[in-house]
Motif scaffolding. Sequence first.
Motif, short mmCIF file in Angstrom:
data_model
loop_
_atom_site.label_atom_id
_atom_site.label_comp_id
_atom_site.label_asym_id
_atom_site.label_seq_id
_atom_site.Cartn_x
_atom_site.Cartn_y
_atom_site.Cartn_z
N ASP A 42 -5.65 -2.42 2.27
CA ASP A 42 -6.83 -1.39 1.50
C ASP A 42 -8.04 -1.17 2.42
N GLU A 43 -8.42 -2.68 2.60
CA GLU A 43 -9.23 -3.11 3.42
C GLU A 43 -9.28 -1.78 4.64
N LEU A 44 -8.63 -2.16 5.19
CA LEU A 44 -8.35 -1.38 6.71
C LEU A 44 -8.37 0.08 6.80
N VAL A 45 -7.81 0.84 5.44
CA VAL A 45 -8.19 2.00 5.08
C VAL A 45 -9.52 2.37 5.43
N ALA A 46 -9.75 1.50 4.05
CA ALA A 46 -11.81 1.76 3.47
C ALA A 46 -12.55 2.03 5.05
N GLU A 47 -12.24 1.15 5.58
CA GLU A 47 -12.92 1.01 6.72
C GLU A 47 -12.89 1.85 8.41
N LEU A 48 -11.00 3.26 7.97
CA LEU A 48 -10.61 3.41 8.93
C LEU A 48 -11.64 5.36 8.36
#
Length: 61
Positions: A42-48
Amino acid sequence: MSVDSSTPKAGDAGRETKRRIEALTDELAAPPFDALSPAELDELVAELEPITARLVAAGSQ
């Protein structure tokens, strides 16, 4: 000159090649993402998301 409709066309071969390449790259790219916890993913998706939005706005797909 008649063309047998069962004979693959160049476009068909190209589409099949693209499909195989896409499937293989998906398979090869999965392990690093599979190693992430749901929260990390979820964090990776939010950052990307901002980067993705800029690429889409610029016409990249």
